[in-house]
Design an enzyme around this catalytic site. Structure first.
Site, PDB file in Angstrom:
ATOM      1  N   GLY A  81       4.610  17.117   7.186  1.00 12.45           N
ATOM      2  CA  GLY A  81       4.869  17.683   8.499  1.00 12.45           C
ATOM      3  C   GLY A  81       3.595  17.868   9.309  1.00 12.45           C
ATOM      4  N   ASP A  82       2.530  18.305   8.641  1.00 10.98           N
ATOM      5  CA  ASP A  82       1.238  18.475   9.316  1.00 10.98           C
ATOM      6  C   ASP A  82       0.703  17.123   9.780  1.00 10.98           C
ATOM      7  OD1 ASP A  82       1.562  21.088   8.316  1.00 10.98           O
ATOM      8  OD2 ASP A  82       0.494  20.552   6.486  1.00 10.98           O
TER       9      ASP A  82
END
Length: 307
Positions: free
Chosen positions: A250-251
């Site tokens: 996600g990052d």
């Protein structure tokens, strides 16, 4: 300049064990240690894409020294606030027949330390990007995200917020440039399970009506949906590959989106680059490399939907 904030950085000790047995001596066959934290992950992937950023947050003790050293070894700049006591946490990531994690608590952050962070935040100027990512330790006030964005009110800052529940909802009034919930987190915000793309788009648009400019919803193996500020909505399936790593995808998507957007201010390209970066991290033992991202970009066909 891009600034990322990780309130509670960690050393991630990642070990692999064949058939882990509880209560017995287990020997690893693979181990490594990486600087961890959502904002730090964003900074590393940006650096892999050739974009410099400054990682901020709080570090303490010899573990804090190691976090800073390892981050600098990646070529990332940092401007951490050093706490006078305590230790930055070590998070253990155990990979065996199942994945398990033991996350440390982290050091105590005092009022004087928060003031030092605010002093650094105040230096952020027009045209800069600020990424606020992840949960906060219990020694910080619950409205720390709001206080930071309130200090920047009136400046032309692109604020990116990757957080859950009230941390996210309470900053919408500051009109963040991008928020990135996953589909499960988005459902939690509205107290229900989202059944299909239409549900996701409807909830994303509701968050826009409350102030968010762009809403990027990740859906793991199902790909992602972007509802952007001009009213257009995009969906893309995830590229094909074998998932090897659940940490940092996600990052990486946030980093890829920023890299794609800053290149030419095109949301469709930002969306494609975000999906490629998130998937590249998921398919790798480490965070996404530039080469892996570029390879996956060739797989991705973005489907534009009518609003």
């Amino acid at each position: 300049m891009i600034y990322t904030v990780t309130f509670n950085p960690s050393l991630d000790y990642i070990v692999k064990v064949d058939s882990f047995r509880l209560g017995e001596v287990n020997r690893t066959y693979s181990e490594k240690m990486l600087p961890g934290g959502k904002g730090i992950n964003v900074s590393i992937v940006l650096k892999n894409l050739g974009i410099q950023s400054v990682a901020m947050g709080f570090i303490a003790g010899f573990t804090g020294d190691e976090i800073q050293k390892r981050l600098n070894d990646f070529g990332c700049e940092s401007d951490f606030i050093r706490l006078q006591s305590g230790l930055s946490r070590i998070n253990v990531k155990l990979k065996s027949n199942e994945e398990s994690e033991i996350n440390g608590r982290g050091p105590r952050i005092r009022e004087m330390d928060i003031k030092k962070l605010f002093d650094r935040i105040d230096r952020i100027s027009d045209g800069d990007v600020l990424v606020l990512a992840g949960s906060i330790p219990n020694t910080l006030p619950e409205d720390i995200y709001e206080k930071i964005l309130d200090r920047l009110k009136g400046k032309n800052i692109l604020a990116v917020v990757d957080a859950t529940r009230n941390l996210l909802v309470n900053v919408l009034k500051y009109h963040p440039f991008l928020i990135k919930p996953n589909n499960h987190e988005l459902g939690e915000l509205f107290g229900r399970k989202l059944q299909n793309d239409e549900d996701i788009i409807r909830c994303a648009k509701e968050l826009q009506s409350r102030g968010a400019r762009n809403v990027l919803v990740s859906m793991a193996g199902e790909g992602a949906i972007l509802v952007e500020e001009t009213g257009k909505t995009y969906k893309s399936p995830a590229p094909k590959g074998v998932v090897r790593n659940s940490v940092g995808a996600g990052d990486s998507m946030v980093a890829g989106f920023l890299a794609g957007y800053l290149a030419n201010r095109d949301y469709q390209e930002a969306f494609r680059t975000g999906i490629a970066a998130g998937s590249a991290s998921a398919f790798s033992e480490d965070l996404a490399s530039k080469e892996d991202i570029q390879a996956l970009l060739r797989q991705i066909e973005t489907i534009q939907r009518r609003s």
